[in-house]
Design a protein around this motif. Structure first.
Motif, PDB file in Angstrom:
ATOM      1  N   GLY A  26      43.877   2.805  65.656  1.00 20.93           N
ATOM      2  CA  GLY A  26      42.677   2.004  65.440  1.00 20.93           C
ATOM      3  C   GLY A  26      42.527   0.909  66.476  1.00 20.93           C
ATOM      4  N   LYS A  27      43.639   0.295  66.868  1.00 25.70           N
ATOM      5  CA  LYS A  27      43.595  -0.756  67.893  1.00 25.70           C
ATOM      6  C   LYS A  27      43.114  -0.200  69.229  1.00 25.70           C
ATOM      7  CE  LYS A  27      44.923  -4.751  66.258  1.00 25.70           C
ATOM      8  NZ  LYS A  27      44.076  -5.945  66.384  1.00 25.70           N
ATOM      9  N   GLY A  28      43.665   0.941  69.620  1.00 29.43           N
ATOM     10  CA  GLY A  28      43.319   1.507  70.902  1.00 29.43           C
ATOM     11  C   GLY A  28      41.923   2.082  70.964  1.00 29.43           C
ATOM     12  N   ALA A  29      41.442   2.619  69.836  1.00 30.32           N
ATOM     13  CA  ALA A  29      40.140   3.284  69.831  1.00 30.32           C
ATOM     14  C   ALA A  29      38.992   2.327  69.551  1.00 30.32           C
ATOM     15  CB  ALA A  29      40.137   4.414  68.803  1.00 30.32           C
ATOM     16  N   PHE A  30      39.181   1.424  68.590  1.00 28.11           N
ATOM     17  CA  PHE A  30      38.075   0.588  68.123  1.00 28.11           C
ATOM     18  C   PHE A  30      38.341  -0.911  68.251  1.00 28.11           C
ATOM     19  CE2 PHE A  30      38.863   4.209  65.220  1.00 28.11           C
ATOM     20  CZ  PHE A  30      37.847   5.041  65.661  1.00 28.11           C
ATOM     21  N   GLY A  31      39.543  -1.278  68.658  1.00 27.02           N
ATOM     22  CA  GLY A  31      39.895  -2.691  68.672  1.00 27.02           C
ATOM     23  C   GLY A  31      40.443  -3.162  67.348  1.00 27.02           C
ATOM     24  N   ILE A  53      54.603  -8.591  55.831  1.00 26.54           N
ATOM     25  CA  ILE A  53      55.278  -9.216  56.973  1.00 26.54           C
ATOM     26  C   ILE A  53      55.453  -8.212  58.108  1.00 26.54           C
ATOM     27  CG2 ILE A  53      57.404 -10.331  57.745  1.00 26.54           C
ATOM     28  CD1 ILE A  53      57.722 -11.336  54.818  1.00 26.54           C
ATOM     29  N   VAL A  54      55.903  -6.999  57.777  1.00 23.07           N
ATOM     30  CA  VAL A  54      56.090  -5.968  58.795  1.00 23.07           C
ATOM     31  C   VAL A  54      54.761  -5.631  59.463  1.00 23.07           C
ATOM     32  CG1 VAL A  54      56.698  -3.546  59.175  1.00 23.07           C
ATOM     33  CG2 VAL A  54      58.160  -4.988  57.748  1.00 23.07           C
ATOM     34  N   THR A  55      53.700  -5.529  58.667  1.00 25.88           N
ATOM     35  CA  THR A  55      52.382  -5.240  59.222  1.00 25.88           C
ATOM     36  C   THR A  55      51.943  -6.333  60.188  1.00 25.88           C
ATOM     37  OG1 THR A  55      51.686  -3.982  57.268  1.00 25.88           O
ATOM     38  CG2 THR A  55      49.941  -4.881  58.658  1.00 25.88           C
ATOM     39  N   ALA A  56      52.136  -7.588  59.807  1.00 23.19           N
ATOM     40  CA  ALA A  56      51.746  -8.705  60.670  1.00 23.19           C
ATOM     41  C   ALA A  56      52.502  -8.660  61.996  1.00 23.19           C
ATOM     42  CB  ALA A  56      52.010 -10.030  59.961  1.00 23.19           C
ATOM     43  N   LEU A  57      53.802  -8.380  61.955  1.00 21.69           N
ATOM     44  CA  LEU A  57      54.600  -8.308  63.179  1.00 21.69           C
ATOM     45  C   LEU A  57      54.146  -7.159  64.078  1.00 21.69           C
ATOM     46  CD1 LEU A  57      58.102  -8.938  61.555  1.00 21.69           C
ATOM     47  CD2 LEU A  57      56.854 -10.527  63.022  1.00 21.69           C
ATOM     48  N   LEU A  58      53.910  -5.992  63.466  1.00 22.83           N
ATOM     49  CA  LEU A  58      53.507  -4.825  64.247  1.00 22.83           C
ATOM     50  C   LEU A  58      52.112  -4.991  64.846  1.00 22.83           C
ATOM     51  CD1 LEU A  58      54.836  -1.955  61.941  1.00 22.83           C
ATOM     52  CD2 LEU A  58      55.807  -2.716  64.106  1.00 22.83           C
ATOM     53  N   VAL A  59      51.192  -5.557  64.064  1.00 18.28           N
ATOM     54  CA  VAL A  59      49.827  -5.734  64.560  1.00 18.28           C
ATOM     55  C   VAL A  59      49.792  -6.724  65.714  1.00 18.28           C
ATOM     56  CG1 VAL A  59      47.557  -6.663  63.946  1.00 18.28           C
ATOM     57  CG2 VAL A  59      48.682  -5.041  62.433  1.00 18.28           C
ATOM     58  N   ALA A  60      50.604  -7.778  65.647  1.00 15.75           N
ATOM     59  CA  ALA A  60      50.663  -8.739  66.753  1.00 15.75           C
ATOM     60  C   ALA A  60      51.158  -8.050  68.029  1.00 15.75           C
ATOM     61  CB  ALA A  60      51.580  -9.899  66.386  1.00 15.75           C
ATOM     62  N   LEU A  61      52.116  -7.137  67.900  1.00 16.44           N
ATOM     63  CA  LEU A  61      52.597  -6.383  69.058  1.00 16.44           C
ATOM     64  C   LEU A  61      51.518  -5.435  69.575  1.00 16.44           C
ATOM     65  CD1 LEU A  61      54.923  -5.634  70.958  1.00 16.44           C
ATOM     66  CD2 LEU A  61      55.714  -4.008  69.209  1.00 16.44           C
ATOM     67  N   MET A  62      50.801  -4.792  68.644  1.00 18.75           N
ATOM     68  CA  MET A  62      49.708  -3.894  69.037  1.00 18.75           C
ATOM     69  C   MET A  62      48.640  -4.626  69.826  1.00 18.75           C
ATOM     70  SD  MET A  62      49.195  -1.792  65.477  1.00 18.75           S
ATOM     71  CE  MET A  62      50.617  -1.010  64.712  1.00 18.75           C
ATOM     72  N   ASP A  63      48.360  -5.856  69.429  1.00 20.29           N
ATOM     73  CA  ASP A  63      47.337  -6.640  70.124  1.00 20.29           C
ATOM     74  C   ASP A  63      47.685  -6.798  71.602  1.00 20.29           C
ATOM     75  OD1 ASP A  63      45.551  -7.129  68.025  1.00 20.29           O
ATOM     76  OD2 ASP A  63      46.760  -8.780  67.272  1.00 20.29           O
ATOM     77  N   LEU A  64      48.956  -7.009  71.895  1.00 20.83           N
ATOM     78  CA  LEU A  64      49.361  -7.200  73.284  1.00 20.83           C
ATOM     79  C   LEU A  64      49.127  -5.938  74.104  1.00 20.83           C
ATOM     80  CD1 LEU A  64      52.668  -9.230  72.783  1.00 20.83           C
ATOM     81  CD2 LEU A  64      50.350 -10.086  73.198  1.00 20.83           C
ATOM     82  N   PHE A  65      49.457  -4.772  73.531  1.00 27.08           N
ATOM     83  CA  PHE A  65      49.216  -3.508  74.225  1.00 27.08           C
ATOM     84  C   PHE A  65      47.716  -3.238  74.353  1.00 27.08           C
ATOM     85  CE2 PHE A  65      53.644  -2.705  73.052  1.00 27.08           C
ATOM     86  CZ  PHE A  65      54.117  -2.073  74.193  1.00 27.08           C
ATOM     87  N   ALA A  66      46.977  -3.485  73.263  1.00 27.81           N
ATOM     88  CA  ALA A  66      45.540  -3.226  73.291  1.00 27.81           C
ATOM     89  C   ALA A  66      44.831  -4.170  74.254  1.00 27.81           C
ATOM     90  CB  ALA A  66      44.957  -3.368  71.879  1.00 27.81           C
ATOM     91  N   LEU A  67      45.274  -5.416  74.286  1.00 26.66           N
ATOM     92  CA  LEU A  67      44.670  -6.400  75.180  1.00 26.66           C
ATOM     93  C   LEU A  67      44.851  -5.973  76.640  1.00 26.66           C
ATOM     94  CD1 LEU A  67      43.235  -9.155  74.706  1.00 26.66           C
ATOM     95  CD2 LEU A  67      45.407 -10.248  75.242  1.00 26.66           C
ATOM     96  N   ALA A  68      46.007  -5.390  76.938  1.00 29.79           N
ATOM     97  CA  ALA A  68      46.276  -4.948  78.308  1.00 29.79           C
ATOM     98  C   ALA A  68      45.519  -3.670  78.657  1.00 29.79           C
ATOM     99  CB  ALA A  68      47.775  -4.723  78.488  1.00 29.79           C
ATOM    100  N   ALA A 180      40.133  -9.017  71.657  1.00 28.11           N
ATOM    101  CA  ALA A 180      40.331 -10.399  72.111  1.00 28.11           C
ATOM    102  C   ALA A 180      40.310 -11.376  70.946  1.00 28.11           C
ATOM    103  CB  ALA A 180      39.252 -10.769  73.133  1.00 28.11           C
ATOM    104  N   ILE A 181      39.365 -11.192  70.025  1.00 30.01           N
ATOM    105  CA  ILE A 181      39.240 -12.094  68.879  1.00 30.01           C
ATOM    106  C   ILE A 181      40.446 -11.989  67.959  1.00 30.01           C
ATOM    107  CG2 ILE A 181      37.904 -12.563  66.780  1.00 30.01           C
ATOM    108  CD1 ILE A 181      35.410 -11.681  68.393  1.00 30.01           C
ATOM    109  N   PHE A 182      40.811 -10.763  67.605  1.00 27.27           N
ATOM    110  CA  PHE A 182      41.879 -10.609  66.615  1.00 27.27           C
ATOM    111  C   PHE A 182      43.262 -10.829  67.199  1.00 27.27           C
ATOM    112  CE2 PHE A 182      38.484  -8.539  64.189  1.00 27.27           C
ATOM    113  CZ  PHE A 182      38.628  -9.245  63.008  1.00 27.27           C
ATOM    114  N   THR A 183      43.403 -10.763  68.519  1.00 25.17           N
ATOM    115  CA  THR A 183      44.680 -11.154  69.120  1.00 25.17           C
ATOM    116  C   THR A 183      44.948 -12.626  68.808  1.00 25.17           C
ATOM    117  OG1 THR A 183      44.526  -9.539  70.914  1.00 25.17           O
ATOM    118  CG2 THR A 183      45.946 -11.443  71.280  1.00 25.17           C
TER     119      THR A 183
END
Length: 259
Positions: A26-31, A53-68, A180-183
């Motif tokens: 979802g991050k890569g396709a739609f943000g 907690i696990v979801t929050a940690l993983l989503v924060a990591l996904m944001d970095l990859f998606a942002l790049a 950008a917003i959700f990162t």
């Protein structure tokens, strides 16, 4: 925190990998858009608080990859300029009233608005839809609603989509602006989740074990983003928003009437 803190049951790894992949997709396709599935899926194989907690940690990591993966030139800067203040204000408000507001009613309201919005799109899909110009008032309202709901109900995607999908952005501008917003939002929320996990350090190891799936999901999602025509991608985005709204509705109704 040792390897002994990891579950021995293979279902944790199977369900965790699927949940992580879908969120990354979802991050890569739609943000975004599929992070709402993370907690309920992971809660099948771990404590719900640990799942959050696990979801929050993983989503924060996904944001970095998606942002790049999306160029900064694709950000809709006029929208960001008006969305971000409202978004940060919504996050602050969510933090302040977290203990006072019944999240079940908030989730129910979000679900009903989201489903009405999605239904309106499909009813009028074959008719010309007026593109909205940049609106400071609507952008601040959408940003505030997204910030507030992402903090207290992990459901910031639908309010943001309700504004951005009517702006006439390209699919890449839409996804890049959303990322950008959700990162920002997910990084702001992260310290609170990290603090909550200090009493159960094994939760960080669980997130670390699932982390290698993150770039795979984001990259596959980015491929899907490039492969699908814009109209089809937006239609799929609306479908996912509708599914998220339906899940919110079911969860909120169950929590309210069958506590």
């Amino acid at each position: 925190m040792t390897l002994a803190d990891l579950p021995a049951d293979w279902t944790f790894y199977a369900v965790g990998a699927v949940a992580t992949f879908l969120m990354g997709l979802g991050k890569g396709a739609f943000g975004g858009g599929l992070a709402i599935l993370g907690i309920p899926l992971l809660a099948l194989v771990m404590d719900p608080l640990e799942a959050a907690i696990v979801t929050a940690l993983l989503v924060a990591l996904m944001d970095l990859f998606a942002l790049a993966s999306f160029p900064r030139t694709a950000w809709s800067k006029p929208d960001l300029a008006w969305l971000m203040p409202g978004f940060l204000g919504g996050l602050a408000l969510g933090f302040l009233v977290f203990e006072w507001v019944d999240r079940r009613w908030v989730a129910l309201a979000i679900a009903l608005i989201t489903l009405a919005y999605t239904l309106d799109y499909f009813l009028r899909r074959n008719t010309a839809v007026k593109v909205l110009p940049v609106s400071p008032l609507l952008a601040n309202a959408a940003g505030a609603a997204a910030g507030f709901t992402t903090y207290i109900a992990h459901a910031g995607g639908p309010p943001m989509a309700m504004y951005l999908l009517r702006r006439g952005l390209t699919k890449t501008e839409y996804a890049a602006t959303t990322v950008a917003i959700f990162t920002v939002g997910n990084l702001v929320k992260l310290p609170g989740y990290v603090y909550s996990g200090l009493d159960a350090p094994g939760v960080f190891l669980k997130a670390l074990v699932l982390a290698p799936v993150v770039p795979v999901g984001v990259l596959v999602g980015r491929w899907l983003h490039d492969a699908l025509p814009q109209q089809r991608l937006f239609t799929l985005c609306y479908v996912l928003v509708g599914l998220a709204g339906t899940k919110l509705l079911v969860d909120a109704a169950r929590a309210l009437w069958f506590p």
